[in-house]
Write a protein that holds these residues in place. Structure first.
Motif, PDB file in Angstrom:
ATOM      1  N   GLY A  66      27.324  11.157 -17.198  1.00  0.00           N
ATOM      2  CA  GLY A  66      26.692  12.611 -16.994  1.00  0.00           C
ATOM      3  C   GLY A  66      27.649  13.869 -16.685  1.00  0.00           C
ATOM      4  N   ARG A  67      28.811  13.272 -16.488  1.00  0.00           N
ATOM      5  CA  ARG A  67      29.980  14.448 -16.186  1.00  0.00           C
ATOM      6  C   ARG A  67      30.966  14.529 -17.381  1.00  0.00           C
ATOM      7  NH1 ARG A  67      33.053  14.030 -12.000  1.00  0.00           N
ATOM      8  NH2 ARG A  67      33.025  11.667 -11.686  1.00  0.00           N
ATOM      9  N   PHE A  68      31.241  13.149 -17.859  1.00  0.00           N
ATOM     10  CA  PHE A  68      32.322  13.064 -18.902  1.00  0.00           C
ATOM     11  C   PHE A  68      31.745  12.637 -20.319  1.00  0.00           C
ATOM     12  CE2 PHE A  68      35.993  11.366 -16.020  1.00  0.00           C
ATOM     13  CZ  PHE A  68      35.875  12.459 -15.034  1.00  0.00           C
ATOM     14  N   THR A  69      32.402  13.127 -21.034  1.00  0.00           N
ATOM     15  CA  THR A  69      31.986  12.809 -22.731  1.00  0.00           C
ATOM     16  C   THR A  69      32.957  12.212 -23.719  1.00  0.00           C
ATOM     17  OG1 THR A  69      30.258  14.486 -22.566  1.00  0.00           O
ATOM     18  CG2 THR A  69      30.883  13.728 -24.640  1.00  0.00           C
ATOM     19  N   ILE A  70      33.068  11.286 -24.093  1.00  0.00           N
ATOM     20  CA  ILE A  70      34.110  10.664 -25.168  1.00  0.00           C
ATOM     21  C   ILE A  70      33.696  11.152 -26.387  1.00  0.00           C
ATOM     22  CG2 ILE A  70      32.997   8.448 -25.229  1.00  0.00           C
ATOM     23  CD1 ILE A  70      35.961   7.351 -25.188  1.00  0.00           C
ATOM     24  N   SER A  71      34.595  11.411 -27.337  1.00  0.00           N
ATOM     25  CA  SER A  71      34.583  11.646 -28.692  1.00  0.00           C
ATOM     26  C   SER A  71      35.600  11.283 -29.405  1.00  0.00           C
ATOM     27  CB  SER A  71      34.153  13.249 -28.931  1.00  0.00           C
ATOM     28  OG  SER A  71      34.924  14.273 -28.459  1.00  0.00           O
ATOM     29  N   ARG A  72      35.607  11.315 -30.817  1.00  0.00           N
ATOM     30  CA  ARG A  72      36.602  10.894 -31.712  1.00  0.00           C
ATOM     31  C   ARG A  72      36.579  11.797 -32.875  1.00  0.00           C
ATOM     32  NH1 ARG A  72      36.893   4.947 -32.548  1.00  0.00           N
ATOM     33  NH2 ARG A  72      38.918   5.492 -33.516  1.00  0.00           N
ATOM     34  N   ASP A  73      37.674  11.893 -33.384  1.00  0.00           N
ATOM     35  CA  ASP A  73      38.076  12.727 -34.738  1.00  0.00           C
ATOM     36  C   ASP A  73      39.003  11.860 -35.707  1.00  0.00           C
ATOM     37  OD1 ASP A  73      38.573  14.338 -37.034  1.00  0.00           O
ATOM     38  OD2 ASP A  73      38.777  16.006 -35.696  1.00  0.00           O
TER      39      ASP A  73
END
Length: 121
Positions: A66-73
């Motif tokens: 709910g506080r951190f978000t992981i993503s990738r490019d």
């Protein structure tokens, strides 16, 4: 072989945000699941967040959900960790890891050197 380099750490106040980046070398980066772990002084290395090869599946540790978000490019060979509403207990060295299984830190083959995040109250 994959080399991982983390960046974006620093000293912030409680409630602030930071975005960590994990830049990877190697043409096969998009074939690896990637995760972030962290280690606070005196503690074991703890799972923070993970993302599947194409970014369709993400999962989080309970303390950051709910506080951190992981993503990738994958075009940039980079994975990100957006950290919001930071707390002093988030203070740790944050590590990027690749080619592993879910939350199991021993399964990851490649690790970065880590970036320090310090959250002051």
């Amino acid at each position: 072989q994959v080399q991982l380099v983390e960046s974006g750490g620093g000293l912030v106040l409680a409630g602030d945000s930071l975005r960590l980046s994990c830049a990877a070398s190697g043409r096969t980066f998009s074939s690896y699941a990637v995760a972030w772990f962290r280690r606070a002084p005196g503690n074991e290395r703890e799972f923070v967040a993970g993302i599947s090869q194409l970014g369709r599946t993400t999962y989080y540790g309970d303390s950051v959900k709910g506080r951190f978000t992981i993503s990738r490019d994958n075009a940039k060979n980079t994975v990100y960790l957006q950290m919001n509403s930071l707390k002093p207990e988030d203070t740790a060295v944050y590590y990027c890891a690749a080619n592993g299984l879910l939350r199991i830190k021993a399964s990851y083959n490649y690790w970065g050197q880590g970036t320090q995040v310090t959250v002051s109250s």
